[in-house]
Write an enzyme that holds these catalytic residues in place. Structure first.
Site, PDB file in Angstrom:
ATOM      1  N   CYS A  45       0.817  -1.231   0.000  1.00 59.94           N
ATOM      2  CA  CYS A  45       0.000   0.000   0.000  1.00 59.94           C
ATOM      3  C   CYS A  45       0.841   1.267   0.000  1.00 59.94           C
ATOM      4  O   CYS A  45       0.333   2.348  -0.303  1.00 59.94           O
ATOM      5  CB  CYS A  45      -0.943   0.005   1.196  1.00 59.94           C
ATOM      6  SG  CYS A  45      -2.145  -1.338   1.127  1.00 59.94           S
ATOM      7  N   HIS A  91      -3.207   7.518   2.214  1.00 63.96           N
ATOM      8  CA  HIS A  91      -3.605   6.189   1.727  1.00 63.96           C
ATOM      9  C   HIS A  91      -4.937   5.863   2.390  1.00 63.96           C
ATOM     10  O   HIS A  91      -5.126   6.099   3.588  1.00 63.96           O
ATOM     11  CB  HIS A  91      -2.543   5.154   2.100  1.00 63.96           C
ATOM     12  CG  HIS A  91      -3.020   3.747   1.943  1.00 63.96           C
ATOM     13  ND1 HIS A  91      -3.611   3.299   0.783  1.00 63.96           N
ATOM     14  CD2 HIS A  91      -3.035   2.697   2.808  1.00 63.96           C
ATOM     15  CE1 HIS A  91      -3.950   2.031   0.944  1.00 63.96           C
ATOM     16  NE2 HIS A  91      -3.615   1.645   2.153  1.00 63.96           N
ATOM     17  N   ASN A 107     -10.117   0.320  -0.069  1.00 61.45           N
ATOM     18  CA  ASN A 107      -8.656   0.383  -0.059  1.00 61.45           C
ATOM     19  C   ASN A 107      -8.146  -0.176  -1.386  1.00 61.45           C
ATOM     20  O   ASN A 107      -8.225  -1.379  -1.626  1.00 61.45           O
ATOM     21  CB  ASN A 107      -8.150  -0.445   1.128  1.00 61.45           C
ATOM     22  CG  ASN A 107      -6.637  -0.462   1.237  1.00 61.45           C
ATOM     23  OD1 ASN A 107      -5.930  -0.040   0.328  1.00 61.45           O
ATOM     24  ND2 ASN A 107      -6.147  -0.961   2.354  1.00 61.45           N
TER      25      ASN A 107
HETATM   26  O1  UT7 Z   1      -3.747  -0.778   3.689  1.00 62.75           O
HETATM   27  C1  UT7 Z   1      -2.771  -1.551   4.306  1.00 62.75           C
HETATM   28  C2  UT7 Z   1      -2.858  -1.512   5.772  1.00 62.75           C
HETATM   29  N1  UT7 Z   1      -4.079  -2.076   6.230  1.00 62.75           N
HETATM   30  C3  UT7 Z   1      -4.765  -1.459   7.173  1.00 62.75           C
HETATM   31  O2  UT7 Z   1      -4.378  -0.382   7.557  1.00 62.75           O
HETATM   32  C4  UT7 Z   1      -5.953  -2.146   7.781  1.00 62.75           C
HETATM   33  C5  UT7 Z   1      -5.882  -1.969   9.273  1.00 62.75           C
HETATM   34  N2  UT7 Z   1      -6.917  -2.658  10.023  1.00 62.75           N
HETATM   35  C6  UT7 Z   1      -8.224  -2.290  10.016  1.00 62.75           C
HETATM   36  O3  UT7 Z   1      -8.630  -1.415   9.263  1.00 62.75           O
HETATM   37  C7  UT7 Z   1      -9.160  -2.931  11.023  1.00 62.75           C
HETATM   38  O4  UT7 Z   1      -8.387  -3.700  11.917  1.00 62.75           O
HETATM   39  C8  UT7 Z   1     -10.258  -3.819  10.377  1.00 62.75           C
HETATM   40  C9  UT7 Z   1     -11.270  -2.955   9.697  1.00 62.75           C
HETATM   41  C10 UT7 Z   1      -9.637  -4.794   9.394  1.00 62.75           C
HETATM   42  C11 UT7 Z   1     -10.976  -4.604  11.477  1.00 62.75           C
HETATM   43  O5  UT7 Z   1     -11.516  -3.711  12.468  1.00 62.75           O
HETATM   44  P1  UT7 Z   1     -11.234  -3.979  14.013  1.00 62.75           P
HETATM   45  O6  UT7 Z   1     -11.969  -2.931  14.736  1.00 62.75           O
HETATM   46  O7  UT7 Z   1      -9.752  -4.051  14.199  1.00 62.75           O
HETATM   47  O8  UT7 Z   1     -11.933  -5.372  14.254  1.00 62.75           O
HETATM   48  P2  UT7 Z   1     -11.292  -6.745  14.780  1.00 62.75           P
HETATM   49  O9  UT7 Z   1     -10.398  -7.351  13.750  1.00 62.75           O
HETATM   50  O10 UT7 Z   1     -10.715  -6.532  16.152  1.00 62.75           O
HETATM   51  O11 UT7 Z   1     -12.593  -7.645  14.911  1.00 62.75           O
HETATM   52  C12 UT7 Z   1     -13.638  -7.337  15.865  1.00 62.75           C
HETATM   53  C13 UT7 Z   1     -14.762  -8.340  15.691  1.00 62.75           C
HETATM   54  C14 UT7 Z   1     -14.293  -9.792  15.683  1.00 62.75           C
HETATM   55  O12 UT7 Z   1     -15.276 -10.582  16.327  1.00 62.75           O
HETATM   56  P3  UT7 Z   1     -15.070 -11.021  17.874  1.00 62.75           P
HETATM   57  O13 UT7 Z   1     -13.796 -11.831  17.895  1.00 62.75           O
HETATM   58  O14 UT7 Z   1     -14.968  -9.747  18.641  1.00 62.75           O
HETATM   59  O15 UT7 Z   1     -16.309 -11.801  18.140  1.00 62.75           O
HETATM   60  C15 UT7 Z   1     -14.289 -10.161  14.211  1.00 62.75           C
HETATM   61  O16 UT7 Z   1     -14.475 -11.543  13.981  1.00 62.75           O
HETATM   62  O17 UT7 Z   1     -15.415  -8.138  14.420  1.00 62.75           O
HETATM   63  C16 UT7 Z   1     -15.481  -9.385  13.717  1.00 62.75           C
HETATM   64  N3  UT7 Z   1     -15.422  -9.083  12.289  1.00 62.75           N
HETATM   65  C17 UT7 Z   1     -16.522  -8.770  11.558  1.00 62.75           C
HETATM   66  N4  UT7 Z   1     -17.819  -8.681  11.879  1.00 62.75           N
HETATM   67  C18 UT7 Z   1     -18.681  -8.347  10.901  1.00 62.75           C
HETATM   68  C19 UT7 Z   1     -14.326  -9.008  11.473  1.00 62.75           C
HETATM   69  N5  UT7 Z   1     -14.688  -8.688  10.230  1.00 62.75           N
HETATM   70  C20 UT7 Z   1     -16.044  -8.540  10.267  1.00 62.75           C
HETATM   71  C21 UT7 Z   1     -16.987  -8.192   9.267  1.00 62.75           C
HETATM   72  N6  UT7 Z   1     -18.287  -8.108   9.648  1.00 62.75           N
HETATM   73  N7  UT7 Z   1     -16.630  -7.909   8.004  1.00 62.75           N
END
Ligand code: UT7
Length: 324
Positions: free
Chosen positions: A116, A251, A281
């Protein structure tokens, strides 16, 4: 010797016609529009057609940038494409772009792969070529077909990414343009965000799927902290203050990461060029797609200072501070 700067002379952008909404994704995986929008700021993303590639999308963006700059194609003396999803393992997407544009001068054309952050790495390389006099008219494109390396059954990643291309035409100038570029990598974090090479995996008899694998929450925290530091480093390198920055062109990975960087800079969200909501993204394409939007809708004006920044797999991260 008269100083040589890299000036932005033209910009361009291209998005494939197909749009996939959060609603569409909720039919594929267990997710919802509200979860995706609240956690990421994304509502839609564009998906390349079967016959579209990194070089075909870059060609459209590049033609727009060349047209805006009023530069003849045969004046281009360096082509750099930032991509993690090239048409072929080789030749590079840059060589294919060169062929598509009919540039037969023999000028060098190569890809830069920094996930990215690819576009800030490509801008940094282009700027060094111009500053040293090794090139005078440089075409930089960022182009990605992320939809082909996304696992459409993995809700933690498939909701994030989209396809598209951006381009910028840089020309040598006696007037300030790119004020500084800062680029960094730390391979120690390679396993937090990666996409296996299917050919290498086959050789190593690995069973891992050749899709994007990401430990999103850990990447998120690293991105916020690292981008906060790169902002300070960039301004310090030029002896400038936060108040000197007119626009943040980030980005486009996550609205919460972008908001944290804007806050660190003391900028309001009205001073941030955002494309995230309807493009998702697009990896190395996102910076130049946002720049294209900000220039073409008249928000970015001559004389203003624009801070571009990115963070991605590697980890890689960097910035470009540009006077328009
Ligand atoms: O561009 C290159 C660099 N990349 C980035 O900068 C991406 C950085 N990361 C992010 O943007 C975020 O971490 C995400 C958007 C990918 C995820 O958001 P988060 O607030 O960090 O969520 P998480 O991974 O901690 O997941 C929280 C919960 C989990 O469930 P439990 O374990 O709390 O029950 C996930 O399983 O959300 C669940 N989850 C979803 N729920 C509904 C993960 N993806 C989804 C989804 N829909 N699509």
């Amino acid at each position: 010797m008269t100083p040589r700067w890299s000036k932005v002379a033209g910009v361009g952008g291209y998005l494939p016609a197909e749009v996939r909404s959060n609603q569409d994704l909720s039919a594929l995986v267990d997710t919802s529009d509200s979860w995706i929008f609240e956690r990421t700021g994304i509502r839609n993303r564009h998906i390349a057609a079967a016959d579209e590639t990194a070089s075909s999308m870059a060609e459209i963006a590049a033609r727009q940038a060349l047209l805006m700059a009023g530069v003849a194609f045969d004046q281009v003396d360096l082509i750099i494409v930032a991509t993690g999803t090239p048409d072929r393992v080789y030749p590079s997407a840059a060589c294919l772009l060169q062929q598509r544009l009919g540039i037969s001068s023999g000028c060098p054309a190569f890809d830069v792969q920094a996930a990215c952050s690819g576009t800030v790495f490509a801008l940094s390389v282009a700027d060094q070529f111009i500053k040293t006099g090794a090139a005078s008219t440089v075409l930089v494109a960022g182009s990605e077909v992320c939809s082909r390396i996304v696992d459409w059954t993995d809700r933690s990643t498939c909701i994030l990414f989209g396809d598209g291309a951006g381009a910028v035409l840089l020309t040598a100038s006696e007037q300030p343009g790119i004020l500084t570029t800062r680029i960094h990598s730390d391979g120690a974090f390679e396993d937090l965000l990666y996409c296996p090479n299917p050919h290498a995996a086959a050789l190593a008899k690995q069973a891992e799927a050749a899709y994007i694998h990401m430990r999103g929450n850990e990447v998120f925290k690293m991105a916020v902290n690292t981008l906060g530091r790169i902002v300070d480093e960039t301004l310090e390198a030029c002896g400038l203050q936060q108040t000197d920055v007119d626009w943040l062109v980030p980005h486009q990975a996550n609205i919460r990461i972008i908001a944290a960087t804007a806050k660190k800079l003391g900028l309001s969200m009205e001073q941030v060029i955002l494309t995230l909501e309807n493009q998702g993204n697009t990896s190395s394409a996102s910076l130049l797609l946002a720049l294209n939007q900000g220039v073409r809708d008249g928000r970015i004006q001559p004389g203003q200072i624009v801070l571009m920044e990115a963070f991605g797999a590697g980890f890689t991260w960097g910035s470009a501070l540009v006077r328009f």
